[in-house]
Design a protein around this motif. Structure first.
Motif, PDB file in Angstrom:
ATOM      1  N   LYS A 259      43.245  44.559  35.954  1.00 47.68           N
ATOM      2  CA  LYS A 259      44.423  43.683  35.911  1.00 47.68           C
ATOM      3  C   LYS A 259      44.359  42.735  37.102  1.00 47.68           C
ATOM      4  O   LYS A 259      44.222  43.184  38.250  1.00 47.68           O
ATOM      5  CB  LYS A 259      45.715  44.494  35.990  1.00 47.68           C
ATOM      6  CG  LYS A 259      45.984  45.411  34.813  1.00 47.68           C
ATOM      7  CD  LYS A 259      46.447  44.642  33.591  1.00 47.68           C
ATOM      8  CE  LYS A 259      46.791  45.576  32.456  1.00 47.68           C
ATOM      9  NZ  LYS A 259      47.256  44.866  31.263  1.00 47.68           N
TER      10      LYS A 259
ATOM     11  N   ASN B  57      45.873  40.828  39.854  1.00 47.10           N
ATOM     12  CA  ASN B  57      47.108  40.691  40.615  1.00 47.10           C
ATOM     13  C   ASN B  57      46.766  40.573  42.096  1.00 47.10           C
ATOM     14  O   ASN B  57      45.610  40.753  42.508  1.00 47.10           O
ATOM     15  CB  ASN B  57      48.052  41.877  40.365  1.00 47.10           C
ATOM     16  CG  ASN B  57      47.440  43.207  40.752  1.00 47.10           C
ATOM     17  OD1 ASN B  57      47.202  43.471  41.925  1.00 47.10           O
ATOM     18  ND2 ASN B  57      47.182  44.067  39.767  1.00 47.10           N
TER      19      ASN B  57
ATOM     20  N   GLU C  31      50.180  47.495  35.312  1.00 45.91           N
ATOM     21  CA  GLU C  31      49.654  46.477  36.229  1.00 45.91           C
ATOM     22  C   GLU C  31      49.018  47.077  37.473  1.00 45.91           C
ATOM     23  O   GLU C  31      47.989  46.589  37.956  1.00 45.91           O
ATOM     24  CB  GLU C  31      50.787  45.532  36.622  1.00 45.91           C
ATOM     25  CG  GLU C  31      50.354  44.327  37.442  1.00 45.91           C
ATOM     26  CD  GLU C  31      49.683  43.243  36.610  1.00 45.91           C
ATOM     27  OE1 GLU C  31      49.098  42.335  37.205  1.00 45.91           O
ATOM     28  OE2 GLU C  31      49.732  43.315  35.377  1.00 45.91           O
TER      29      GLU C  31
END
Length: 263
Positions: free
Chosen positions: A206, A208, A172
């Motif tokens: 990713k 996030n 991540e």
């Protein structure tokens, strides 16, 4: 009913019964014939299959043995080669990581600590050795990341790009950060187009709340530098709409305005 009428009725009934009986018998005969045909076809198919198996018995047996041997070889290779190799590589990684971590908090002598991490010492492997000798392992892959970041801190940008490009991760945070570090290297050697490309890749790697707005912001800044104000506005606006609570999102309005009015 008169005797004559009764006889005629019975004669008609008998004729009808015989006709119907004959029709039923014909249907039964046809059904039995069709069933026999199906059974004969199945027998012929089974016979041909048996003949084929008998004819190819040896090749089939050899193929089965080959599959079993390959499967056992794979299990053996995994247990006695891959797993021990991975364990050894992980153990070797502890030594250079110590110097890498020390360099992160050192006030001076950073380059010498990073060099020890890269090259190793006292018979211990450094990141370069581990990346080369254990290239098929997770630890070997991770050594590429540490080597790339070490070179980036030492301002050896070509080497940083080389080793970071060898690293691959779906983690991540680590996945986007490694790609973003390549963007940093290109930005530092004044290749803004390449830097923009890698920052966008890092932002999209990713989704996030930490890496995505960080690299969207860096990409927006590079777009401003390239005078691609429309792209910069789009990147900054994405931060506002989706990551307003991030560090980059707090003052993003002024960057959006700067890009909009520079257009």
């Amino acid at each position: 009913m008169s005797p004559l009428i009764f006889k005629e009725t019975m004669a008609t009934y008998k004729k009808k019964y015989k006709a119907e009986s004959k029709q039923v018998e014909n249907q039964i005969d046809e059904s039995e014939f069709e069933t026999a045909g199906v059974l004969n076809t199945l027998d012929e198919t089974a016979s041909k299959s048996e003949q084929w198996i008998e004819k190819n018995n040896k090749p089939l047996f050899l193929a089965l043995i080959t599959v079993v041997v390959l499967f056992l070889a794979y299990l053996g290779y995994t247990k006695y080669v891959v797993e021990p190799n991975e364990t050894e590589a992980t153990n070797e990684l502890a030594f250079p990581r110590k110097y890498f971590n020390e360099a992160a908090i050192a006030g001076s002598g950073v380059d010498s600590l990073l060099t020890l991490g890269l090259e190793g010492a006292n018979g211990k492997y450094g990141f370069l050795d581990i990346a080369d000798s254990f290239s098929g392992t997770d630890a070997g892959n991770l050594a590429n990341y540490y080597a790339g970041v070490s070179y980036l801190q030492m301002k050896k940008y070509d080497k940083a790009i080389e080793y970071l490009s060898k690293f691959d991760s779906d983690d991540e945070l680590l996945g986007p950060v490694s790609i973003g570090a390549i963007g940093d290297a290109f930005a530092d050697i004044n290749q803004p187009e390449d830097a923009l490309d890698y920052y966008e890749k890092a932002a999209n790697k990713k989704n996030n709340e930490f890496t995505t707005p960080l690299y969207l912001f860096k990409a927006g800044q590079i777009a401003m530098e390239l005078k691609n104000f429309g792209k910069a506005e789009t990147l900054f606006t994405e931060i506002k709409e989706n990551y307003s609570k991030s560090d980059q999102g707090r003052d993003i309005e002024k960057y959006i305005a700067a890009a909009k009015y520079a257009n």
